[in-house]
Write an enzyme that holds these catalytic residues in place. Structure first.
Site, mmCIF file in Angstrom:
data_model
loop_
_atom_site.group_PDB
_atom_site.id
_atom_site.type_symbol
_atom_site.label_atom_id
_atom_site.label_comp_id
_atom_site.label_asym_id
_atom_site.label_seq_id
_atom_site.Cartn_x
_atom_site.Cartn_y
_atom_site.Cartn_z
ATOM 1 N N GLU A 131 -28.211 -6.897 -5.331
ATOM 2 C CA GLU A 131 -28.423 -7.848 -4.229
ATOM 3 C C GLU A 131 -28.548 -7.125 -2.891
ATOM 4 O O GLU A 131 -29.317 -7.537 -2.031
ATOM 5 C CB GLU A 131 -27.263 -8.852 -4.152
ATOM 6 N N THR A 184 -35.187 -13.591 0.943
ATOM 7 C CA THR A 184 -33.808 -13.904 1.342
ATOM 8 C C THR A 184 -33.468 -13.233 2.667
ATOM 9 O O THR A 184 -32.799 -13.823 3.522
ATOM 10 C CB THR A 184 -32.831 -13.451 0.233
HETATM 11 N N1 HSE Z 1 -26.075 -17.085 -0.310
HETATM 12 C C1 HSE Z 1 -27.347 -16.428 -0.241
HETATM 13 C C2 HSE Z 1 -28.101 -16.948 0.959
HETATM 14 C C3 HSE Z 1 -28.116 -16.709 -1.495
HETATM 15 O O1 HSE Z 1 -28.106 -18.161 1.159
HETATM 16 O O2 HSE Z 1 -28.668 -16.152 1.705
HETATM 17 C C4 HSE Z 1 -29.473 -16.100 -1.543
HETATM 18 O O3 HSE Z 1 -30.188 -16.593 -2.653
#
Ligand code: HSE
Length: 309
Positions: A131, A184
């Site tokens: 990630e 993201t």
């Molecule tokens: N919690 C993360 C965000 C998840 O909202 O950026 C990304 O898929």
């Protein structure tokens, strides 16, 4: 033992669940990624093949699977190496944990090949390295359910404290995944680094309400709590047709709806399979009326995360 092989799959996930930015996520039954791994004694990670997505790098430093396996090999000993091939069932930039599924499958597969050397928490940490590469932030709300299944609360990051929550038996999740892509890192860049206290009070009230609703199997309380005052107001502008999708989900009987992870996928939680089917139909028709291509999924919360396939 060099030469040992395994094939694993890990599912798509819906993170945040509106009120739980970076701390809540659940596993779906589908779609999923599949990773084939072979243990070697070369001390290197080689990605032989990536199917289902043409633009992911086979350079292990630039691929989430490569990064996770390099971290696993560093923990296991310098001569540990892996050869892998990856089959992407989840499109990158979807909001349903594409990188997380690959990262979770890699961590899970490496653990099995290495004689279950790692704890669950260590596997989550390994997958979080993927990630970090994919989004610039090592968040755990997708990789934890992708590894462990169910609904997961990341109570704390330092130290990492992963809590498995109760899954009410009638809880279903609908996901509409528009054919657009949102990185993201871009969606995270839209968020303020500070949250006003009044907003925080409303958000943590809903987060606690959602957790209480899950344990009480109180579907109305679950629905009342699926509100996001932090990320959705900033990010929803990136998703064409978001307001229509959300209002359609509610009109069709969803408990609540919001952005799945960082989007563009939109999720709705529903009580029971019939309700979920009606919500999926309504949301799909709303997408068609806008002329936007999409994939649609409906699934109970998957009790299983990464598994041998
Ligand atoms: N919690 C993360 C965000 C998840 O909202 O950026 C990304 O898929």
């Amino acid at each position: 033992m060099a030469g040992k092989r395994i094939r694993v799959k890990a599912p798509a996930t819906v993170s945040n669940l509106s009120c739980g930015f970076d701390v809540l996520g659940l596993a779906l039954d589908e779609p999923f990624d599949v990773v084939d791994l072979e243990l070697t004694d070369t001390g290197t990670v080689v990605i032989d093949d990536i199917r289902g997505c043409g633009r992911l790098s086979r350079d292990p430093e630039q691929n989430v699977v490569g990064v996770v396996l390099k971290a696993a090999s560093a923990m296991a000993g310098s001569s540990t190496g892996f050869r892998v091939s990856i089959e992407k069932g989840i499109r990158p930039g979807s909001g349903i944990g594409s990188s997380s599924a690959s990262a979770a499958a890699a961590a899970f597969g490496a653990n099995l090949l290495l004689g279950e050397k790692f704890t669950s928490s260590e596997m989550v940490r390994l997958a979080m390295e993927g990630e970090r590469l994919a989004s610039g932030a090592a968040h755990a709300d997708n990789v934890s359910p992708a590894l462990l299944g169910g609904i997961i609360l990341v109570r704390s990051y330092e130290p990492l404290d992963i809590v498995r929550l109760h899954v009410p038996p009638e809880l279903y999740c609908v996901v509409i995944h528009p054919e657009t892509e949102i990185k993201t890192s871009v969606a995270r860049g839209l968020l303020e680094s500070q949250v006003p206290l009044t907003t925080a009070v409303r958000q943590w009230g809903n987060l606690a309400g959602l957790v209480a609703g899950l344990y009480r199997e109180d579907y109305d309380l679950i629905g009342r709590s699926l509100i996001d005052f932090v990320a959705e107001p900033k990010r929803s502008v990136l998703i064409e047709g978001f307001d229509l999708l959300k209002s359609t989900a509610m009109e069709c009987g969803a408990l609540g709806a919001g952005i799945s992870g960082s989007g563009p996928a939109v999720f709705a939680l529903c009580r029971g399979g019939d309700s979920a089917a009606a919500v999926m139909k309504g949301m799909s028709e709303a997408m068609k009326s806008q002329g936007i291509g999409f994939d649609a999924y409906v699934s109970p919360v998957s009790r299983r995360g990464a598994q041998v396939w």
